[in-house]
Design a protein around this motif. Structure first.
Motif, PDB file in Angstrom:
ATOM      1  N   UNK A 117       0.824  -1.211   0.000  1.00  0.00           N
ATOM      2  CA  UNK A 117       0.000   0.000   0.000  1.00  0.00           C
ATOM      3  C   UNK A 117       0.857   1.260   0.000  1.00  0.00           C
ATOM      4  N   UNK A 118       2.012   1.194   0.649  1.00  0.00           N
ATOM      5  CA  UNK A 118       2.907   2.350   0.672  1.00  0.00           C
ATOM      6  C   UNK A 118       3.405   2.698  -0.733  1.00  0.00           C
ATOM      7  N   UNK A 119       3.540   1.691  -1.583  1.00  0.00           N
ATOM      8  CA  UNK A 119       3.928   1.937  -2.971  1.00  0.00           C
ATOM      9  C   UNK A 119       2.876   2.776  -3.700  1.00  0.00           C
ATOM     10  N   UNK A 120       1.678   2.827  -3.154  1.00  0.00           N
ATOM     11  CA  UNK A 120       0.561   3.499  -3.811  1.00  0.00           C
ATOM     12  C   UNK A 120       0.257   4.877  -3.231  1.00  0.00           C
ATOM     13  N   UNK A 121       0.819   5.208  -2.082  1.00  0.00           N
ATOM     14  CA  UNK A 121       0.391   6.400  -1.353  1.00  0.00           C
ATOM     15  C   UNK A 121       0.615   7.691  -2.131  1.00  0.00           C
ATOM     16  N   UNK A 130      -1.670  -7.025 -10.562  1.00  0.00           N
ATOM     17  CA  UNK A 130      -2.303  -8.279 -10.949  1.00  0.00           C
ATOM     18  C   UNK A 130      -1.337  -9.428 -10.674  1.00  0.00           C
ATOM     19  N   UNK A 131      -1.807 -10.375  -9.869  1.00  0.00           N
ATOM     20  CA  UNK A 131      -1.022 -11.579  -9.593  1.00  0.00           C
ATOM     21  C   UNK A 131       0.333 -11.282  -8.999  1.00  0.00           C
ATOM     22  N   UNK A 132       1.373 -11.734  -9.659  1.00  0.00           N
ATOM     23  CA  UNK A 132       2.741 -11.616  -9.165  1.00  0.00           C
ATOM     24  C   UNK A 132       3.209 -10.175  -9.001  1.00  0.00           C
ATOM     25  N   UNK A 133       2.523  -9.223  -9.654  1.00  0.00           N
ATOM     26  CA  UNK A 133       2.916  -7.817  -9.548  1.00  0.00           C
ATOM     27  C   UNK A 133       2.821  -7.294  -8.115  1.00  0.00           C
ATOM     28  N   UNK A 134       2.040  -7.979  -7.261  1.00  0.00           N
ATOM     29  CA  UNK A 134       1.933  -7.543  -5.868  1.00  0.00           C
ATOM     30  C   UNK A 134       3.249  -7.757  -5.129  1.00  0.00           C
ATOM     31  N   UNK A 135       4.045  -8.694  -5.607  1.00  0.00           N
ATOM     32  CA  UNK A 135       5.284  -9.028  -4.913  1.00  0.00           C
ATOM     33  C   UNK A 135       5.054  -9.974  -3.743  1.00  0.00           C
ATOM     34  N   UNK A 156      -4.041  11.095   3.046  1.00  0.00           N
ATOM     35  CA  UNK A 156      -4.249  10.511   4.367  1.00  0.00           C
ATOM     36  C   UNK A 156      -4.033   9.004   4.380  1.00  0.00           C
ATOM     37  N   UNK A 157      -4.230   8.367   3.241  1.00  0.00           N
ATOM     38  CA  UNK A 157      -4.102   6.920   3.200  1.00  0.00           C
ATOM     39  C   UNK A 157      -4.415   6.377   1.830  1.00  0.00           C
ATOM     40  N   UNK A 158      -4.530   5.060   1.768  1.00  0.00           N
ATOM     41  CA  UNK A 158      -4.803   4.365   0.516  1.00  0.00           C
ATOM     42  C   UNK A 158      -5.966   3.411   0.737  1.00  0.00           C
ATOM     43  N   UNK A 159      -6.902   3.425  -0.180  1.00  0.00           N
ATOM     44  CA  UNK A 159      -8.029   2.501  -0.168  1.00  0.00           C
ATOM     45  C   UNK A 159      -7.706   1.395  -1.159  1.00  0.00           C
TER      46      UNK A 159
END
Length: 194
Positions: A117-121, A130-135, A156-159
């Motif tokens: 989620x931090x990668x998205x903030x 998708x799939x393996x892309x999550x790590x 403030x965050x990530x949904x």
């Protein structure tokens, strides 16, 4: 802000909203028994009725399209102190059998999810893994769709939504963005509904 979603928050009857969404998705729900467990005496909820309607349509349509024909779809609402919970339950394929434990173990190792989620903030808009892309090996049969939410110009965050790799992306992506926008608006004390 240019391109910012303008919300029109107003008191909305949940029973009417659910009934309208079920009516509008009746074609995709025709192979299912629809069980409504939405008490008529619930208090009004403060939402943008148009966005809420679209969100319900997306969820119901997804349930109708991916749940096995002949299985029930349940729409249930419950009231507890300070909140109302709305659930749409179906018997769709979900995770491959036997993967549930791996996925829930991933949630118990919060650090891995937080890193994802931090990668998205600081992302602009929706991010999709998708799939393996999550790590995360335990999530290789899943997709994660995320969007940051902000108030007063501060993130403030990530949904995030976790689902199967085969989902209706054309519906999930705008729903995640709209929900993040609604959450940001609800948390923004300076902005009043128009």
């Amino acid at each position: 802000e240019a391109g910012a979603l303008k919300l029109k928050i107003e008191p909305t009857d949940l029973t009417d909203a659910v009934a309208g969404a079920v009516h509008d998705t009746r074609r995709s729900l025709e192979d299912h028994e629809i069980i409504l467990r939405v008490p008529p005496d619930l208090p009004l909820v403060r939402v943008d009725p148009q966005l809420f309607h679209h969100m319900l349509i997306n969820l119901l349509d997804n349930a109708g399209r991916y749940a096995d024909a002949g299985t029930p779809i349940i729409v249930a609402a419950a009231r507890s102190i300070g909140e109302i919970t709305l659930s749409i339950l179906d018997e769709g394929p979900g995770l491959p059998q036997g993967r549930e434990r791996d996925l829930f173990e991933t949630f118990s190792r919060k650090r891995e999810i937080l890193q994802l989620l931090e990668r998205c903030i600081h992302a602009q808009g929706v991010r999709i893994f998708i799939g393996e892309e999550t790590g995360l090996a335990s999530m290789d049969a899943c997709t994660v769709v995320t969007a940051p939410y902000a108030a007063d110009g501060k993130v403030l965050g990530v949904l995030g939504v976790i689902g199967p790799t085969r989902m209706a992306y054309e519906r999930v992506i705008p729903m995640v963005q709209a929900t993040a926008d609604l959450l940001g608006a609800a948390l923004n004390p300076g902005a009043q509904a128009q």
